[in-house]
Design a protein around this motif. Structure first.
Motif, PDB file in Angstrom:
ATOM      1  N   VAL A 128     -16.963 -22.123  11.015  1.00  0.00           N
ATOM      2  CA  VAL A 128     -17.721 -22.097   9.359  1.00  0.00           C
ATOM      3  C   VAL A 128     -16.524 -22.110   8.708  1.00  0.00           C
ATOM      4  O   VAL A 128     -15.481 -21.400   7.861  1.00  0.00           O
ATOM      5  CB  VAL A 128     -18.590 -20.654   8.898  1.00  0.00           C
ATOM      6  CG1 VAL A 128     -18.622 -20.531   7.439  1.00  0.00           C
ATOM      7  CG2 VAL A 128     -19.282 -20.434  10.114  1.00  0.00           C
ATOM      8  N   GLN A 157     -25.064 -16.755   2.094  1.00  0.00           N
ATOM      9  CA  GLN A 157     -25.739 -17.390   3.252  1.00  0.00           C
ATOM     10  C   GLN A 157     -24.438 -17.507   4.032  1.00  0.00           C
ATOM     11  O   GLN A 157     -24.291 -18.401   4.923  1.00  0.00           O
ATOM     12  CB  GLN A 157     -25.425 -19.098   1.640  1.00  0.00           C
ATOM     13  CG  GLN A 157     -26.570 -19.224   1.150  1.00  0.00           C
ATOM     14  CD  GLN A 157     -26.464 -20.226  -0.256  1.00  0.00           C
ATOM     15  OE1 GLN A 157     -25.287 -21.318  -0.595  1.00  0.00           O
ATOM     16  NE2 GLN A 157     -27.797 -20.496  -0.290  1.00  0.00           N
ATOM     17  N   ARG A 161     -24.807 -17.231   7.859  1.00  0.00           N
ATOM     18  CA  ARG A 161     -24.123 -18.547   8.481  1.00  0.00           C
ATOM     19  C   ARG A 161     -23.539 -18.720   9.709  1.00  0.00           C
ATOM     20  O   ARG A 161     -22.946 -18.722  10.964  1.00  0.00           O
ATOM     21  CB  ARG A 161     -23.503 -19.630   7.874  1.00  0.00           C
ATOM     22  CG  ARG A 161     -24.813 -20.543   7.307  1.00  0.00           C
ATOM     23  CD  ARG A 161     -23.810 -21.868   6.493  1.00  0.00           C
ATOM     24  NE  ARG A 161     -22.819 -22.954   6.930  1.00  0.00           N
ATOM     25  CZ  ARG A 161     -22.163 -23.161   6.673  1.00  0.00           C
ATOM     26  NH1 ARG A 161     -21.353 -22.948   5.765  1.00  0.00           N
ATOM     27  NH2 ARG A 161     -20.919 -23.872   7.370  1.00  0.00           N
ATOM     28  N   SER A 165     -23.813 -18.766  14.285  1.00  0.00           N
ATOM     29  CA  SER A 165     -22.660 -19.301  14.722  1.00  0.00           C
ATOM     30  C   SER A 165     -22.875 -18.403  15.631  1.00  0.00           C
ATOM     31  O   SER A 165     -21.900 -18.998  16.980  1.00  0.00           O
ATOM     32  CB  SER A 165     -21.459 -19.628  13.516  1.00  0.00           C
ATOM     33  OG  SER A 165     -20.678 -19.574  14.308  1.00  0.00           O
TER      34      SER A 165
END
Length: 182
Positions: A128, A157, A161, A165
């Motif tokens: 990320v 958010q 993420r 991942s």
């Protein structure tokens, strides 16, 4: 890598109930989980905490000799259930260690619902880019934390993420290696 990280993940999920509890109040802005030593970035963590106004938490195995900022609660020698509960009450794990081969503290924090900015060379944690904060000074890190904590939607958010991942990592799908006998 050995199968140990994946066994660790199963253990984390078992003791945390297997799912992140979203209704838990996250009263700590930052959490540190590990030994309070320079190798793990404890002095940098203290510098960061000193620059923030939010409540922070250190989950450590022994009492440090350092000055503890007023906004830092220190949990010494916590049992597994206490660690799991404290992580669920925290928003962001800050572990300014230089290198982590796997990152057990990071995995446990992520699976407990924390966001985990990357502050060192952590080979399994570079997925990320917005959370790749390597090479930043404690004041720069504190500024990024203020920005992130001021935007709960963005924090949510990025946390999502990171979890996506994590769930897509190829090595997580590999079967566990049998234990070595010798």
């Amino acid at each position: 890598l050995s199968s140990l990280p994946f066994e660790c993940e199963r253990s984390i999920k078992k003791r945390s109930g297997g799912a992140v509890e979203t209704h838990v109040t996250r009263r700590y802005a930052l959490v540190f989980l590990g030994r309070p030593v320079a190798q793990k970035g404890w002095p940098a963590f203290l510098q960061i905490v000193d620059q923030l106004d939010w409540p922070c938490l250190g989950i450590i195995p022994f009492q440090p000799k350092d000055h503890i900022p007023a906004n830092l609660t220190v949990l010494v020698g916590a049992q597994d259930d206490e660690v799991a509960a404290a992580l669920r009450e925290s928003k962001i794990l800050i572990l300014p260690s230089d290198y982590e081969s796997f990152g057990f503290a990071q995995a446990e924090a992520l699976l407990s619902g924390c966001c985990v900015p990357i502050l060192g060379e952590w080979p399994l944690w570079l997925n990320v880019p917005e959370l790749d904060w390597r090479g930043q000074s404690p004041p720069e890190t504190a500024q990024r934390l203020r920005e992130l904590l001021a935007d709960p939607e963005r924090l949510s958010q990025l946390r999502s993420r990171q979890m996506q991942s994590w769930n897509l990592r190829v090595e997580r799908q590999a079967p566990a290696l049998p234990p070595l006998h010798g």
